[in-house]
Motif scaffolding. Structure first.
Motif, short mmCIF file in Angstrom:
data_model
loop_
_atom_site.label_atom_id
_atom_site.label_comp_id
_atom_site.label_asym_id
_atom_site.label_seq_id
_atom_site.Cartn_x
_atom_site.Cartn_y
_atom_site.Cartn_z
N SER A 12 0.83 -1.28 0.05
CA SER A 12 0.07 -0.03 -0.08
C SER A 12 0.94 1.14 0.17
O SER A 12 0.39 2.31 -0.52
CB SER A 12 -0.88 -0.01 1.23
N LEU A 56 -8.01 3.05 0.65
CA LEU A 56 -7.09 3.66 -0.30
C LEU A 56 -7.98 5.00 -1.11
O LEU A 56 -7.57 6.15 -0.85
CB LEU A 56 -6.44 2.87 -1.22
N CYS A 115 -3.78 5.82 -7.58
CA CYS A 115 -3.25 5.11 -6.40
C CYS A 115 -3.99 3.72 -6.49
O CYS A 115 -3.32 2.67 -6.07
CB CYS A 115 -3.71 5.87 -5.15
N ALA A 148 1.00 2.91 -3.24
CA ALA A 148 -0.32 3.58 -3.59
C ALA A 148 -0.37 5.14 -2.98
O ALA A 148 -0.52 5.96 -3.40
CB ALA A 148 -1.26 3.06 -3.59
N ARG A 149 -0.12 4.69 -1.46
CA ARG A 149 -0.17 6.06 -0.72
C ARG A 149 1.14 7.21 -0.98
O ARG A 149 0.95 8.35 -0.63
CB ARG A 149 0.17 5.58 0.79
N SER A 151 -8.99 7.51 1.72
CA SER A 151 -7.78 8.19 2.01
C SER A 151 -7.69 9.66 1.12
O SER A 151 -7.50 10.66 1.51
CB SER A 151 -6.36 7.55 1.90
N PHE A 160 -2.11 0.17 -6.83
CA PHE A 160 -2.31 -1.00 -5.69
C PHE A 160 -2.80 -2.29 -6.46
O PHE A 160 -2.31 -3.38 -6.07
CB PHE A 160 -3.22 -0.53 -4.76
N ASN A 205 -7.82 -3.21 2.31
CA ASN A 205 -7.11 -2.01 1.97
C ASN A 205 -7.81 -1.41 0.79
O ASN A 205 -7.35 0.01 0.74
CB ASN A 205 -5.55 -2.17 1.66
#
Length: 409
Positions: free
Chosen positions: A284, A366, A321, A287-288, A369, A325, A362
């Motif tokens: 992750s 994402l 993202c 992607a973050r 987020s 991911f 997750n």
């Protein structure tokens, strides 16, 4: 006018692309080293000590929700003032945030040395012959957490100024030092768990010093001075107060799960959860990094009243993202037994299943987020924190009931 907007958009896109590249280089190195060091540390410490380190360190992390809330608030308000180009208020915001973090560090230390120690001694399923090592691990984790709390305003300044290259360089040094730890553990003759905890603490202190020296040298607002500005502290505390509930709920849910699992199933399953956390963090993280690169400009666009640009940035961040991911996680989920066998050789019990579930869980996180950045930019986070935090907390009850009734992990 249109030409100016186009040039500004191109400039923003170039900066995002450059920052993303630096963060990817850091993340790629971090993933490679993390996979290698986790394997060696698991072998050197053993499954039992690795599980002990995971669950004992988790108690300290459980008290970090205060810091998580203030970290988000500090980042948001510093970035917002940079977007408004208000230097005086920016300096006052940094010093005010630093004073609040000093108070938070004191609160965390007191709570960790009272409630945390009580949990450690009375509630954890720890082999009696390892209690001395457990106390050393716990105390080094407490000090490391305090250091991290006091470092938040400086890290937030680096990200708010979009100096991702410096962030990447220092984090690469952090990764390199952790790699050195692995080789040191292979040759030391005394208690490896105790020595490992002290080495991790030393690295945390060194990295914090480097961040602080850079910020003080490069950013005028990072020169802390005593100040009392209720009109600045009050919005920060209001924002962090509501964010506190959401972060507290997530932290209590995650670490409460560790404690419940430890109570019913022991440290071996805790070790599997630690492996799953490492895999999830590595995947992750790629992607973050996109989200981190977009975050300052999303908040700055809102501060400047440019809602259309803010919307475009959020849409692009969500797409990029999520695609990245899925491209990494879906093949990994399909080939998890082979990957863990190649990585760990000896796979802890239930690690394959737990890794797969954590990665699948997750995916919506994402997307959330990115949306949360937009909500944080407005400062209106009351409903978000209340509803999402409550949903996280509710999950602990069925988890406890399932395991109490003999259900599987």
């Amino acid at each position: 006018m249109k030409a100016n907007v186009t040039r500004r958009t191109i400039s923003h896109n170039k900066r995002i692309a450059k920052n993303t590249i630096f963060l990817y280089l850091r993340m790629l190195l971090s993933l490679i080293v993390s996979l290698y060091t986790s394997r060696v540390i698991l072998q050197v410490l053993g499954v039992s000590d690795y599980g002990i380190y995971t669950v004992v360190g988790g108690i300290v992390v459980m008290f970090s929700f205060l810091n998580s809330s203030m970290s988000g608030a500090t980042s948001r308000f510093l970035t917002y003032e940079i977007g408004r180009n208000n230097i005086k208020t920016l300096k006052e915001t940094f010093s005010s945030a630093m004073e609040v973090h000093l108070a938070i560090a004191l609160i965390i230390f007191v709570v960790a040395e009272t409630l945390g120690l009580w949990l450690l001694v009375t509630k954890l399923n720890i082999p009696s012959d390892r209690m001395v090592a457990v106390h050393f691990v716990y105390q080094t984790s407490v000090v490391s957490m305090v250091v991290g709390v006091l470092q938040v305003p400086y890290n937030a300044s680096i990200i708010a100024h979009e100096k991702m290259d410096i962030y990447a360089y220092i984090e690469m040094l952090n990764i390199f030092l952790r790699l050195i730890i692995v080789y040191i553990l292979l040759v030391v003759k005394f208690d490896k768990l105790i020595f490992y905890s002290f080495l991790i603490l030393g690295i945390s202190i060194l990295i914090a010093i480097l961040y602080r020296v850079y910020c003080i040298h490069k950013f005028n607002e990072c020169r802390f001075y005593k100040i009392w500005k209720p009109e600045i502290i009050k919005p920060i505390l209001y924002f962090s107060g509501w964010d506190l509930y959401g972060n507290m709920s997530v932290t209590v849910q995650q670490q409460g799960l560790n404690i419940i699992v430890n109570h019913f199933l022991g440290v071996v399953i805790n070790a599997s959860c630690g492996i799953a956390a490492t895999v999830n963090s590595g995947v992750s993280g790629f992607a973050r990094n996109i989200i981190m690169a977009f975050r300052p400009q999303i908040i700055q666009s809102y501060a400047q009243g440019n809602i259309q640009e803010m919307s475009n940035l959020m849409t692009n961040a969500s797409k990029y993202c999520l695609l990245l991911f899925l491209a990494i996680s879906l093949p990994l989920i399909a080939e998890m037994p082979y990957v863990l066998q190649l990585w760990l050789v000896k796979i802890p019990q239930k690690a394959i299943e737990i890794c797969r579930i954590v990665l699948l869980a997750n995916i919506p996180g994402l997307l959330n987020s990115v949306v949360i950045i937009g909500i944080h930019a407005t400062g209106k986070i009351k409903a978000l924190s209340f509803f999402s935090g409550t949903l996280f907390l509710i999950t602990l009850l069925p988890i406890y009931i399932i395991l109490y009734c003999g259900g599987s992990i």
